[in-house]
Design a protein around this motif. Structure first.
Motif, PDB file in Angstrom:
ATOM      1  N   THR A 181       0.821  -1.218   0.000  1.00  0.00           N
ATOM      2  CA  THR A 181       0.000   0.000   0.000  1.00  0.00           C
ATOM      3  C   THR A 181       0.850   1.260   0.000  1.00  0.00           C
ATOM      4  OG1 THR A 181      -0.156   0.242   2.425  1.00  0.00           O
ATOM      5  CG2 THR A 181      -1.719  -1.261   1.351  1.00  0.00           C
ATOM      6  N   GLY A 182       2.171   1.101   0.120  1.00  0.00           N
ATOM      7  CA  GLY A 182       3.073   2.246   0.202  1.00  0.00           C
ATOM      8  C   GLY A 182       3.278   2.746   1.606  1.00  0.00           C
ATOM      9  N   ALA A 183       2.723   2.046   2.620  1.00  0.00           N
ATOM     10  CA  ALA A 183       2.833   2.485   4.008  1.00  0.00           C
ATOM     11  C   ALA A 183       4.147   1.999   4.633  1.00  0.00           C
ATOM     12  CB  ALA A 183       1.651   1.971   4.819  1.00  0.00           C
ATOM     13  N   LEU A 184       4.754   2.851   5.450  1.00  0.00           N
ATOM     14  CA  LEU A 184       5.946   2.470   6.194  1.00  0.00           C
ATOM     15  C   LEU A 184       5.571   1.411   7.229  1.00  0.00           C
ATOM     16  CD1 LEU A 184       8.928   2.953   7.031  1.00  0.00           C
ATOM     17  CD2 LEU A 184       8.082   4.767   8.552  1.00  0.00           C
ATOM     18  N   VAL A 185       6.230   0.241   7.174  1.00  0.00           N
ATOM     19  CA  VAL A 185       5.864  -0.862   8.067  1.00  0.00           C
ATOM     20  C   VAL A 185       7.011  -1.348   8.937  1.00  0.00           C
ATOM     21  CG1 VAL A 185       3.939  -1.695   6.689  1.00  0.00           C
ATOM     22  CG2 VAL A 185       6.256  -2.531   6.189  1.00  0.00           C
ATOM     23  N   ALA A 186       8.256  -1.077   8.560  1.00  0.00           N
ATOM     24  CA  ALA A 186       9.384  -1.603   9.325  1.00  0.00           C
ATOM     25  C   ALA A 186      10.621  -0.759   9.063  1.00  0.00           C
ATOM     26  CB  ALA A 186       9.649  -3.062   8.962  1.00  0.00           C
ATOM     27  N   LYS A 187      11.617  -0.949   9.949  1.00  0.00           N
ATOM     28  CA  LYS A 187      12.887  -0.231   9.845  1.00  0.00           C
ATOM     29  C   LYS A 187      14.029  -1.169  10.215  1.00  0.00           C
ATOM     30  CE  LYS A 187      11.137   4.324  11.302  1.00  0.00           C
ATOM     31  NZ  LYS A 187      11.378   5.430  12.252  1.00  0.00           N
ATOM     32  N   SER A 188      15.209  -0.894   9.670  1.00  0.00           N
ATOM     33  CA  SER A 188      16.387  -1.592  10.169  1.00  0.00           C
ATOM     34  C   SER A 188      16.631  -1.144  11.603  1.00  0.00           C
ATOM     35  CB  SER A 188      17.612  -1.300   9.295  1.00  0.00           C
ATOM     36  OG  SER A 188      17.834   0.092   9.167  1.00  0.00           O
ATOM     37  N   GLY A 189      16.946  -2.101  12.475  1.00  0.00           N
ATOM     38  CA  GLY A 189      17.032  -1.792  13.889  1.00  0.00           C
ATOM     39  C   GLY A 189      18.342  -1.159  14.313  1.00  0.00           C
ATOM     40  N   LEU A 190      19.404  -1.397  13.567  1.00  0.00           N
ATOM     41  CA  LEU A 190      20.724  -0.942  14.011  1.00  0.00           C
ATOM     42  C   LEU A 190      21.570  -0.579  12.805  1.00  0.00           C
ATOM     43  CD1 LEU A 190      22.752  -0.694  16.435  1.00  0.00           C
ATOM     44  CD2 LEU A 190      23.432  -3.050  15.923  1.00  0.00           C
ATOM     45  N   THR A 191      22.223   0.578  12.856  1.00  0.00           N
ATOM     46  CA  THR A 191      23.219   0.938  11.848  1.00  0.00           C
ATOM     47  C   THR A 191      24.600   0.741  12.443  1.00  0.00           C
ATOM     48  OG1 THR A 191      23.089   3.262  12.541  1.00  0.00           O
ATOM     49  CG2 THR A 191      21.741   2.596  10.659  1.00  0.00           C
ATOM     50  N   GLU A 192      25.455   0.046  11.709  1.00  0.00           N
ATOM     51  CA  GLU A 192      26.810  -0.244  12.193  1.00  0.00           C
ATOM     52  C   GLU A 192      27.819   0.352  11.214  1.00  0.00           C
ATOM     53  OE1 GLU A 192      26.932  -4.226  14.513  1.00  0.00           O
ATOM     54  OE2 GLU A 192      25.766  -4.598  12.687  1.00  0.00           O
ATOM     55  N   PHE A 193      28.068   1.641  11.365  1.00  0.00           N
ATOM     56  CA  PHE A 193      28.901   2.371  10.420  1.00  0.00           C
ATOM     57  C   PHE A 193      30.321   1.802  10.369  1.00  0.00           C
ATOM     58  CE2 PHE A 193      31.933   5.769   9.475  1.00  0.00           C
ATOM     59  CZ  PHE A 193      31.459   6.216   8.247  1.00  0.00           C
ATOM     60  N   LYS A 194      30.934   1.573  11.522  1.00  0.00           N
ATOM     61  CA  LYS A 194      32.323   1.114  11.542  1.00  0.00           C
ATOM     62  C   LYS A 194      32.460  -0.254  10.895  1.00  0.00           C
ATOM     63  CE  LYS A 194      33.739   3.817  15.568  1.00  0.00           C
ATOM     64  NZ  LYS A 194      34.263   3.772  16.969  1.00  0.00           N
ATOM     65  N   GLU A 195      31.519  -1.153  11.196  1.00  0.00           N
ATOM     66  CA  GLU A 195      31.556  -2.481  10.590  1.00  0.00           C
ATOM     67  C   GLU A 195      31.398  -2.376   9.075  1.00  0.00           C
ATOM     68  OE1 GLU A 195      31.514  -6.706  10.232  1.00  0.00           O
ATOM     69  OE2 GLU A 195      32.210  -5.358  11.820  1.00  0.00           O
ATOM     70  N   TRP A 196      30.472  -1.558   8.629  1.00  0.00           N
ATOM     71  CA  TRP A 196      30.248  -1.362   7.196  1.00  0.00           C
ATOM     72  C   TRP A 196      31.475  -0.757   6.528  1.00  0.00           C
ATOM     73  CZ3 TRP A 196      29.730   3.650   4.928  1.00  0.00           C
ATOM     74  CH2 TRP A 196      29.345   3.651   3.582  1.00  0.00           C
ATOM     75  N   TRP A 197      32.028   0.278   7.122  1.00  0.00           N
ATOM     76  CA  TRP A 197      33.176   0.984   6.553  1.00  0.00           C
ATOM     77  C   TRP A 197      34.379   0.057   6.412  1.00  0.00           C
ATOM     78  CZ3 TRP A 197      33.326   5.793   4.533  1.00  0.00           C
ATOM     79  CH2 TRP A 197      34.580   6.369   4.302  1.00  0.00           C
ATOM     80  N   ARG A 198      34.500  -0.906   7.325  1.00  0.00           N
ATOM     81  CA  ARG A 198      35.656  -1.789   7.340  1.00  0.00           C
ATOM     82  C   ARG A 198      35.498  -3.002   6.418  1.00  0.00           C
ATOM     83  NH1 ARG A 198      35.378  -3.157  12.217  1.00  0.00           N
ATOM     84  NH2 ARG A 198      34.877  -5.369  12.036  1.00  0.00           N
ATOM     85  N   THR A 199      34.255  -3.480   6.227  1.00  0.00           N
ATOM     86  CA  THR A 199      34.113  -4.796   5.601  1.00  0.00           C
ATOM     87  C   THR A 199      33.281  -4.843   4.323  1.00  0.00           C
ATOM     88  OG1 THR A 199      32.139  -5.349   6.903  1.00  0.00           O
ATOM     89  CG2 THR A 199      34.285  -5.857   7.884  1.00  0.00           C
TER      90      THR A 199
END
Length: 335
Positions: A181-199
């Motif tokens: 329907t285009g409605a917001l239903v969920a979100k990612s619970g955690l952003t892990e910048f350092k882990e992403w930047w490294r791997t």
């Protein structure tokens, strides 16, 4: 008869998501954080308009169809794909836009099981601006932007109903998810910048040989989103608190007069030792003590590392807090 379904993710960078040295370019205005996406997205045309207005980093627009005869799936396919934005850099009065690189969309063959068909689509890419990172071989520094992505799954039934799943996602940035329907239903619970930047390079992505598991929480209410904007952008700034995994934010039965806005991470509410619910970014918590005699009605424990904004209750409208509290009475539902 043809039936259709959709499931969409929008990925963006909130101010609280970037850590360490990575914040310098953002905080100095060389590049920018993003405003939160809307509560509702009407379709591909709106996503493209948002991209042109530099409103997000990328979107995974999973749109599918199935042909049905006598209750059986006779054919199925994809219509959607990826939408990726630009990286805007400004130094002084000089502004430049760098087109991000959209990787080939991965669309798995539809799998028919009885009267339903399952689709899986991965969309992502990298920024157009190379970024320095340390490596374990000469010259020990590599100029390459990390990869971002989401992997979405949708099961479409012959009657047109559907169910969604987030099958994978990059640890950064923040991902929001929208149903058919285009409605917001969920979100990612955690952003892990350092882990992403490294791997998140090379083979460490769906275009290599691995995906990252998804940690997804239900979206908060529209009222909570409005209150969170008031808290973060109002005249009086909140204080902030970081929690390690397993740390207790508040304990049932203790006095309390502060309200907490979850900025990142997942918290679990326990009542009398029994788990009641988990809350992610955007949730407003602790309001019941303010409304019900100043005593905490639940224990809140960090399921992951988390960061919360701490707000005095008198900064918020009491009627609004009462409305928020109606969705937090989980012990009454379990009785």
């Amino acid at each position: 008869m043809r039936v259709q379904g959709s499931f969409t993710s929008i990925s963006w960078i909130p101010s609280e998501a970037v850590k360490g040295m990575g914040r310098i370019a953002f905080d100095r205005g060389v590049t920018h954080y993003d405003d939160p996406p809307p509560d509702h997205v009407s379709g591909t045309a709106e996503l493209e308009a948002m991209r042109d207005a530099d409103r997000f980093r990328f979107a995974n627009d999973l749109r599918v169809w199935a042909e049905v005869e006598d209750g059986r799936i006779t054919g199925a396919g994809y219509d959607g794909g990826g939408v990726i934005g630009v990286s805007t850099v400004q130094v002084g009065r000089v502004r430049r836009d760098f087109q991000a690189v959209l990787f080939p969309t991965i669309q798995h063959d539809p799998v028919v099981e009885g009267s339903s068909v399952r689709f899986v689509q991965t969309v992502g890419g990298r920024t157009g601006i190379p970024a320095p990172r340390r490596v374990n071989r000469p010259p020990f520094v590599q100029l390459q932007a990390p990869t971002v992505w989401t992997t979405l799954a949708l099961t479409l039934d012959a009657d047109g109903s559907s169910s969604w799943e987030v099958a994978g996602q990059s640890p950064f940035p923040r991902h929001w998810f929208y149903d058919h329907t285009g409605a917001l239903v969920a979100k990612s619970g955690l952003t892990e910048f350092k882990e992403w930047w490294r791997t998140a390079f090379g083979k460490h992505s769906p275009w290599g040989d691995e995906d990252s598991p998804a940690l997804v929480t239900a979206a908060e209410t529209a009222l909570e989103r409005a209150l969170s904007a008031e808290i973060m952008r109002g005249g009086e700034k909140p204080s902030f608190k970081k929690l390690k995994e397993g740390a207790v934010l508040m304990t049932q039965g203790e006095p309390g007069d502060e309200v907490y806005l979850v900025l990142d991470g997942v918290l679990r509410a326990d009542v009398d030792g029994e788990p009641m619910a988990e809350y992610g970014p955007g949730a407003l918590l602790g309001e019941r003590a303010v409304l019900e005699g100043g005593v905490r009605t639940a224990t809140l424990t960090a399921v992951t590392a988390a960061r919360v904004a701490v707000v005095r209750a008198d900064q918020l409208d009491r009627d609004a807090l009462h409305e928020v509290s109606q969705g937090h009475r989980h012990e009454e539902k379990h009785a």
